[in-house]
Write an enzyme that holds these catalytic residues in place. Structure first.
Site, PDB file in Angstrom:
ATOM      1  CG  ASN A   1      -2.973   7.053  -4.476  1.00  0.00           C
ATOM      2  OD1 ASN A   1      -2.798   7.154  -5.677  1.00  0.00           O
ATOM      3  ND2 ASN A   1      -3.322   5.775  -3.943  1.00  0.00           N
TER       4      ASN A   1
ATOM      5  CG  HIS B   1      -6.116  -0.944   5.646  1.00  0.00           C
ATOM      6  ND1 HIS B   1      -6.833  -2.083   5.955  1.00  0.00           N
ATOM      7  CD2 HIS B   1      -6.137  -0.782   4.532  1.00  0.00           C
ATOM      8  CE1 HIS B   1      -7.327  -2.587   4.838  1.00  0.00           C
ATOM      9  NE2 HIS B   1      -7.167  -1.760   3.783  1.00  0.00           N
TER      10      HIS B   1
ATOM     11  NE  ARG C   1      -4.053  -2.029   2.345  1.00  0.00           N
ATOM     12  CZ  ARG C   1      -3.774  -3.200   2.881  1.00  0.00           C
ATOM     13  NH1 ARG C   1      -2.662  -3.560   3.552  1.00  0.00           N
ATOM     14  NH2 ARG C   1      -4.740  -4.156   2.674  1.00  0.00           N
TER      15      ARG C   1
HETATM   16  P1  NAP Z   1      -9.516   1.644  -9.713  1.00  0.00           P
HETATM   17  O1  NAP Z   1     -10.647   0.696 -10.136  1.00  0.00           O
HETATM   18  O2  NAP Z   1      -8.185   1.836 -10.524  1.00  0.00           O
HETATM   19  O3  NAP Z   1      -9.893   3.171  -9.625  1.00  0.00           O
HETATM   20  C1  NAP Z   1      -9.280   4.159  -9.212  1.00  0.00           C
HETATM   21  C2  NAP Z   1     -10.059   5.443  -9.270  1.00  0.00           C
HETATM   22  O4  NAP Z   1      -9.292   6.447  -9.140  1.00  0.00           O
HETATM   23  C3  NAP Z   1     -10.962   5.767 -10.666  1.00  0.00           C
HETATM   24  O5  NAP Z   1     -11.924   6.513 -10.505  1.00  0.00           O
HETATM   25  C4  NAP Z   1      -9.624   6.693 -11.485  1.00  0.00           C
HETATM   26  O6  NAP Z   1     -10.256   7.462 -12.403  1.00  0.00           O
HETATM   27  C5  NAP Z   1      -9.341   7.490 -10.122  1.00  0.00           C
HETATM   28  N1  NAP Z   1      -7.896   8.176 -10.444  1.00  0.00           N
HETATM   29  C6  NAP Z   1      -6.780   7.316 -10.907  1.00  0.00           C
HETATM   30  N2  NAP Z   1      -5.750   8.324 -11.171  1.00  0.00           N
HETATM   31  C7  NAP Z   1      -6.354   9.377 -10.749  1.00  0.00           C
HETATM   32  C8  NAP Z   1      -5.971  10.767 -10.815  1.00  0.00           C
HETATM   33  N3  NAP Z   1      -4.607  11.085 -11.169  1.00  0.00           N
HETATM   34  N4  NAP Z   1      -6.705  11.859 -10.531  1.00  0.00           N
HETATM   35  C9  NAP Z   1      -7.798  11.680 -10.195  1.00  0.00           C
HETATM   36  N5  NAP Z   1      -8.333  10.318 -10.182  1.00  0.00           N
HETATM   37  C10 NAP Z   1      -7.797   9.425 -10.369  1.00  0.00           C
HETATM   38  O7  NAP Z   1      -9.143   1.373  -8.124  1.00  0.00           O
HETATM   39  P2  NAP Z   1      -9.972   0.662  -6.854  1.00  0.00           P
HETATM   40  O8  NAP Z   1      -9.770  -0.794  -6.935  1.00  0.00           O
HETATM   41  O9  NAP Z   1     -11.491   1.405  -7.122  1.00  0.00           O
HETATM   42  O10 NAP Z   1      -9.232   1.343  -5.485  1.00  0.00           O
HETATM   43  C11 NAP Z   1      -9.428   2.698  -5.425  1.00  0.00           C
HETATM   44  C12 NAP Z   1      -8.333   3.011  -4.251  1.00  0.00           C
HETATM   45  O11 NAP Z   1      -9.108   2.334  -3.010  1.00  0.00           O
HETATM   46  C13 NAP Z   1      -7.100   2.429  -4.167  1.00  0.00           C
HETATM   47  O12 NAP Z   1      -6.127   3.345  -3.705  1.00  0.00           O
HETATM   48  C14 NAP Z   1      -7.185   1.173  -3.329  1.00  0.00           C
HETATM   49  O13 NAP Z   1      -5.729   0.890  -3.116  1.00  0.00           O
HETATM   50  C15 NAP Z   1      -8.071   1.694  -2.174  1.00  0.00           C
HETATM   51  N6  NAP Z   1      -8.626   0.666  -1.480  1.00  0.00           N
HETATM   52  C16 NAP Z   1      -8.782   1.016  -0.223  1.00  0.00           C
HETATM   53  C17 NAP Z   1      -9.396  -0.066   0.683  1.00  0.00           C
HETATM   54  C18 NAP Z   1      -9.592   0.284   2.334  1.00  0.00           C
HETATM   55  O14 NAP Z   1      -9.959  -0.542   2.831  1.00  0.00           O
HETATM   56  N7  NAP Z   1      -9.161   1.374   2.753  1.00  0.00           N
HETATM   57  C19 NAP Z   1     -10.000  -1.202   0.150  1.00  0.00           C
HETATM   58  C20 NAP Z   1      -9.869  -1.499  -1.240  1.00  0.00           C
HETATM   59  C21 NAP Z   1      -9.101  -0.341  -2.163  1.00  0.00           C
HETATM   60  P3  NAP Z   1     -10.317   6.900 -13.989  1.00  0.00           P
HETATM   61  O15 NAP Z   1     -11.370   5.862 -14.160  1.00  0.00           O
HETATM   62  O16 NAP Z   1     -10.724   8.118 -14.676  1.00  0.00           O
HETATM   63  O17 NAP Z   1      -8.938   6.446 -14.400  1.00  0.00           O
END
Ligand code: NAP
Length: 315
Positions: free
Chosen positions: A97, A177, A90
């Site tokens: 991020n 986490h 992470r």
């Molecule tokens: P994902 O499917 O790749 O989605 C990423 C999102 O972020 C998309 O909406 C993408 O937009 C946007 N994004 C990427 N680069 C960006 C930028 N430079 N500026 C603005 N928006 C941007 O990823 P995901 O699986 O949904 O995961 C999202 C986040 O949640 C990750 O950091 C992951 O590690 C985290 N997460 C956290 C937990 C927790 O328990 N806290 C659990 C699971 C995941 P586009 O579609 O336009 O590219």
């Protein structure tokens, strides 16, 4: 009640939107993403509408790439960010991020100054700190999802081990986490009976289970590329608790200012009472010596990482 999701074109964002719509606690959902992803988000929102008709749920779901649509949100969820790829920790994604989370947090503060921010982007404890500082919001209004999901995963494993309904298991994972999460084994109970009294006649490999919880996200990512349903339902749990003012005790990443073991100036997962105004109270916890040591160590590690990331930002 209005909930906005920033990063709704992503897997976690869109799944969280669907779960939330299904919970029927918000009457407005705004799915926000980048311009280039608008078509996809709009497609998602239309698909969700059809599902909600089948469930007799009346809700407005708006796809948008205009930040002004954040206005008057009760809760804004940040899921935007670079996700972990197989083999990445992470922390590998912390600096890119942090820039995304800081920018969106400033925008949220501008357009929806009375909202609650729920941070999901990883590494979530560091990102919660970034969102808190960048938004300038009170600490009870900015918190992160992390250990609630870890706690659900441990709960599941214990339920499977004892072949008991999952609702009978009360357990909690706190701290980071990530690798430095701390399972509160000493206060885990089954059907109201402490684990140490319940499991008298059988052996239980709790350390093995905790190792599995630590690796649970990576394990799923290796197989299907991302985690979705687990985080989405955990997000829906937290938001439902807030919007219904349920006053449940959930574990969220929270800014600590000495409330637990004198840990200060870092965001870590701890139990809190959640209601419509966000965090109402950080719940004091009694831990055994090992748990206390592990929590203090988690705080040290997360603080070091947070300090490094903050140096890369203009806050
Ligand atoms: P994902 O499917 O790749 O989605 C990423 C999102 O972020 C998309 O909406 C993408 O937009 C946007 N994004 C990427 N680069 C960006 C930028 N430079 N500026 C603005 N928006 C941007 O990823 P995901 O699986 O949904 O995961 C999202 C986040 O949640 C990750 O950091 C992951 O590690 C985290 N997460 C956290 C937990 C927790 O328990 N806290 C659990 C699971 C995941 P586009 O579609 O336009 O590219």
């Amino acid at each position: 009640m209005k909930v906005s999701i920033v990063g709704a074109s992503g897997k976690v964002g869109k799944s969280a939107a669907f779960c939330l719509a299904e919970e029927n606690v918000a009457n407005q959902l705004v799915l926000i993403g980048r311009k280039e992803s608008f078509e996809r988000i709009e497609g998602e929102s239309l698909d969700m509408y059809d599902a909600m008709a089948a469930k007799d749920i009346r809700i407005s779901i708006k796809a948008s790439c205009d930040m002004e649509d954040l206005q008057d949100s009760d809760v804004v969820v940040i899921t935007a960010g670079v996700p972990r790829q197989a083999g990445m920790s992470r922390l590998d994604i912390a600096v890119p991020n942090a820039k995304i989370v800081a920018e969106y947090s400033r925008i949220i503060a501008e357009h929806s100054p009375h909202s609650i921010i729920l941070v999901v982007t990883n590494p979530v404890d560091v990102m919660t700190y970034v969102a808190l500082k960048a938004s300038g919001f009170d600490k009870n209004k900015v918190f992160g999802l992390g250990n609630h999901l870890d706690s659900l995963r441990l709960k599941n494993m214990l339920a499977k081990h004892f072949n008991i309904h999952v609702s009978e298991i009360h357990t909690r994972v706190i701290g980071e986490h990530g690798d430095h999460m701390v399972p509160l084994v000493s206060s885990t109970s089954i059907g109201g009976i402490l684990l140490k009294n319940y499991a008298l006649n059988g052996s239980i490999d709790i350390e093995g289970m905790v190792r599995k919880v630590i690796n649970a996200g990576s394990y799923v990512i290796d197989k299907k590329g991302s985690t979705e349903y687990g985080p989405a339902y955990a997000i829906a749990n937290i938001i439902t608790t807030i919007l219904n003012d349920e006053k449940r005790i959930l574990t969220v990443s929270t800014y600590l200012d000495g409330e637990i073991e004198d840990i200060k100036d870092v965001c870590l997962g701890v139990p809190v009472k959640l209601g419509v105004n966000g965090i109402e109270r950080i719940i004091p916890i009694k831990m055994n010596d090992n748990e206390t040591k592990a929590l203090i160590n988690a705080a040290k590690v997360v603080k070091e990482n947070t300090d490094k990331v903050m140096l890369s930002l203009d806050i």
